[in-house]
Design an enzyme around this catalytic site. Structure first.
Site, mmCIF file in Angstrom:
data_model
loop_
_atom_site.group_PDB
_atom_site.id
_atom_site.type_symbol
_atom_site.label_atom_id
_atom_site.label_comp_id
_atom_site.label_asym_id
_atom_site.label_seq_id
_atom_site.Cartn_x
_atom_site.Cartn_y
_atom_site.Cartn_z
ATOM 1 N N GLY A 13 0.779 -1.399 0.055
ATOM 2 C CA GLY A 13 -0.035 -0.016 0.109
ATOM 3 C C GLY A 13 0.822 1.331 -0.161
ATOM 4 O O GLY A 13 0.597 2.487 0.497
ATOM 5 N N ALA A 15 1.660 3.619 -2.091
ATOM 6 C CA ALA A 15 1.497 4.828 -2.700
ATOM 7 C C ALA A 15 0.038 5.560 -1.940
ATOM 8 O O ALA A 15 -0.129 6.469 -2.210
ATOM 9 C CB ALA A 15 1.106 4.658 -4.075
ATOM 10 N N GLY A 108 -2.128 -2.466 9.587
ATOM 11 C CA GLY A 108 -2.889 -1.469 10.181
ATOM 12 C C GLY A 108 -3.937 -1.278 9.247
ATOM 13 O O GLY A 108 -5.079 -0.762 9.491
ATOM 14 N N THR A 109 -4.297 -2.105 8.293
ATOM 15 C CA THR A 109 -5.479 -2.267 7.499
ATOM 16 C C THR A 109 -6.669 -2.980 8.418
ATOM 17 O O THR A 109 -6.481 -3.840 8.963
ATOM 18 C CB THR A 109 -5.326 -3.165 6.348
ATOM 19 O OG1 THR A 109 -4.184 -2.906 5.363
ATOM 20 C CG2 THR A 109 -6.532 -3.100 5.228
ATOM 21 N N VAL A 134 -3.062 -4.174 14.443
ATOM 22 C CA VAL A 134 -3.093 -3.089 15.079
ATOM 23 C C VAL A 134 -4.209 -2.172 14.870
ATOM 24 O O VAL A 134 -4.075 -1.453 13.590
ATOM 25 C CB VAL A 134 -1.595 -2.469 15.349
ATOM 26 C CG1 VAL A 134 -1.842 -1.239 15.963
ATOM 27 C CG2 VAL A 134 -0.888 -3.281 15.652
ATOM 28 N N ASN A 136 -5.193 0.725 15.571
ATOM 29 C CA ASN A 136 -4.742 2.188 15.746
ATOM 30 C C ASN A 136 -3.417 2.270 16.430
ATOM 31 O O ASN A 136 -2.991 1.675 17.283
ATOM 32 C CB ASN A 136 -5.682 2.817 16.545
ATOM 33 C CG ASN A 136 -5.623 4.330 16.400
ATOM 34 O OD1 ASN A 136 -4.584 4.929 16.734
ATOM 35 N ND2 ASN A 136 -6.576 5.195 15.700
ATOM 36 N N HIS A 164 -14.034 9.647 10.439
ATOM 37 C CA HIS A 164 -13.033 9.451 9.697
ATOM 38 C C HIS A 164 -13.152 10.021 8.464
ATOM 39 O O HIS A 164 -14.300 10.378 8.180
ATOM 40 C CB HIS A 164 -12.701 7.806 9.469
ATOM 41 C CG HIS A 164 -12.122 7.184 10.465
ATOM 42 N ND1 HIS A 164 -12.695 6.695 11.730
ATOM 43 C CD2 HIS A 164 -10.743 6.846 10.783
ATOM 44 C CE1 HIS A 164 -11.736 6.227 12.641
ATOM 45 N NE2 HIS A 164 -10.728 6.191 12.058
ATOM 46 N N HIS A 165 -12.081 10.201 7.476
ATOM 47 C CA HIS A 165 -12.209 10.595 6.256
ATOM 48 C C HIS A 165 -13.075 9.755 5.386
ATOM 49 O O HIS A 165 -13.387 8.559 5.588
ATOM 50 C CB HIS A 165 -10.763 10.833 5.591
ATOM 51 C CG HIS A 165 -10.073 9.452 5.691
ATOM 52 N ND1 HIS A 165 -10.263 8.504 4.502
ATOM 53 C CD2 HIS A 165 -9.393 8.685 6.479
ATOM 54 C CE1 HIS A 165 -9.500 7.637 4.878
ATOM 55 N NE2 HIS A 165 -9.102 7.658 5.887
ATOM 56 N N LYS A 168 -12.392 6.384 3.922
ATOM 57 C CA LYS A 168 -12.283 4.960 4.382
ATOM 58 C C LYS A 168 -13.472 3.974 4.123
ATOM 59 O O LYS A 168 -14.587 4.161 4.089
ATOM 60 C CB LYS A 168 -12.505 5.118 6.058
ATOM 61 C CG LYS A 168 -12.151 4.013 7.093
ATOM 62 C CD LYS A 168 -12.304 4.528 8.321
ATOM 63 C CE LYS A 168 -12.058 3.279 9.301
ATOM 64 N NZ LYS A 168 -11.069 2.399 8.929
ATOM 65 N N GLY A 174 -11.869 -0.180 12.826
ATOM 66 C CA GLY A 174 -11.341 -1.058 13.722
ATOM 67 C C GLY A 174 -11.055 -0.619 15.119
ATOM 68 O O GLY A 174 -11.121 -1.425 16.093
#
Length: 275
Positions: A13, A15, A108-109, A134, A136, A164-165, A168, A174
Site C-alpha cells: 500500500g 502509494a 494497520g488495515t 493493530v 490504531n 474518519h475521512h 475509509k 477497527g
C-alpha cells in the site's frame, strides 16, 4: 561489539496516505531498511517509493506483485517485516502470503472479521511467525482506551462515535470495534433499556454490539481519525476524545510494532499488548 543488521521492511500500500508515511519513517530509521514497496495503482508502477512518498529517492521501485516483493525480504540475514495499509478486501490474503514466506506482518488495515483474525492466529502460531494486527497505532488512542476501560467500571451507559475521512472503506472503524471489545472484557452488559426505541430512519441509533454498546460512524472530508467514548449516568456526562490531526502521529507506533514483531512467534491483536 558488532552492529546488528537492519530489519528488512516491505511496505504494502506504498502509494497510499499511510503507506507514504511508513516509507518516510522506515527510511529514516537507522535499524530498518526498506527493501520493497507494493501498490496496485498502475499510476505508480516502477516509480521510486521515496519520490512518491516525498522523502527523496530510496532506490526501491513500487511494484504490483506482493509475492515477488516478499521474496526480497527473505534474502537478508534478519527476518523481514511486511507493513500492510491496503484494503479490507485483500488484507487477509496479504497476511497469509507474508506468513507463508516467513515475513512477519504488521497490519494497520482494518476490516478483518473475528473469524479471520482467529484463523490467521492459528496459521501464524503453526508457522511460529510473529504477526501484529493493530487497529490504531496512536499512543494517545491507547491511553483513551485504557481510560475508557477504567471508567466503564463505574458507568452502565456508554456509546462510541468514530469519525474518519470519506475514503475509509470499512465501518465501524477497527479502533471503535477494539474499544468496544475492551469494554466488553469486563463481562458486563451496557445500556439497560428504559424505553422501547423506534427508528424512524433505519440505523439512526448506530450499530449495536452483543454487549449492547452503540457505535456510530461518521465519514466526511476534513477528518483523519477521531473517536469519542461517551459515558452517561444520572446528572453527568463523561466524554473521552482523541483526535488525529496528522498521520505522522501513527509512526512511533508503527516503528515500535516493526521492532517488536521480529521477537514474536504468534499473532497479537492490539498495540497495547506490546507497550
Amino acid at each position: 561489539m558488532t552492529k546488528e543488521s537492519p530489519i528488512p521492511v516491505v511496505v504494502n500500500g506504498a502509494a497510499g496516505k499511510m503507506g507514504k508515511e511508513v516509507i518516510k519513517a522506515v527510511s529514516q530509521a537507522e535499524d530498518m531498511m526498506l527493501v520493497g514497496a507494493v501498490d496496485l495503482n498502475p499510476k505508480y508502477r516502477g516509480e521510486d517509493a521515496g519520490e512518491v512518498a516525498g522523502c527523496g529517492p530510496v532506490e526501491v521501485p513500487i511494484l504490483d506483485d506482493l509475492q515477488s516483493v516478499l521474496v526480497l525480504a527473505t534474502q537478508e540475514k534478519v527476518q523481514g517485516v511486511m507493513v500492510d495499509f491496503t484494503h479490507p478486501d485483500g488484507v487477509y490474503d496479504n497476511i497469509r502470503s507474508a506468513i507463508a514466506y516467513g515475513v512477519r506482518p504488521v497490519v494497520g488495515t482494518t476490516g478483518l472479521s473475528g473469524e479471520q483474525i482467529k484463523d490467521l492466529g492459528e496459521f501464524a502460531e503453526k508457522a511460529s511467525t510473529g504477526c501484529l494486527i493493530v487497529p490504531n497505532f496512536s499512543i494517545g488512542m491507547i491511553l483513551l482506551q485504557q481510560a475508557a476501560v477504567q471508567a466503564s467500571q463505574y458507568f452502565d451507559h456508554v456509546e462510541i462515535i468514530e469519525l474518519h475521512h470519506n475514503q475509509k472503506a470499512d465501518a465501524p472503524s477497527g479502533t471503535a470495534i477494539k474499544t468496544a471489545e475492551m469494554l466488553s472484557e469486563l463481562g458486563k452488559s451496557f445500556n439497560p433499556a428504559k424505553v422501547e426505541e423506534t427508528e424512524t430512519i433505519r440505523g439512526s441509533r448506530g450499530g449495536i454490539t452483543e454487549e449492547n454498546i452503540h457505535i456510530h460512524s461518521v465519514r466526511l472530508p476534513g477528518f483523519i481519525a477521531h473517536q469519542e467514548v461517551i459515558f452517561g449516568s444520572t446528572g453527568q456526562i463523561y466524554t473521552l476524545r482523541h483526535d488525529t490531526t496528522d498521520r505522522s502521529s501513527f509512526m512511533p507506533g508503527v516503528l515500535l510494532a516493526i521492532r517488536k514483531v521480529t521477537q514474536l512467534k504468534s499473532l497479537i491483536y492490539g498495540l497495547e499488548k506490546i507497550l
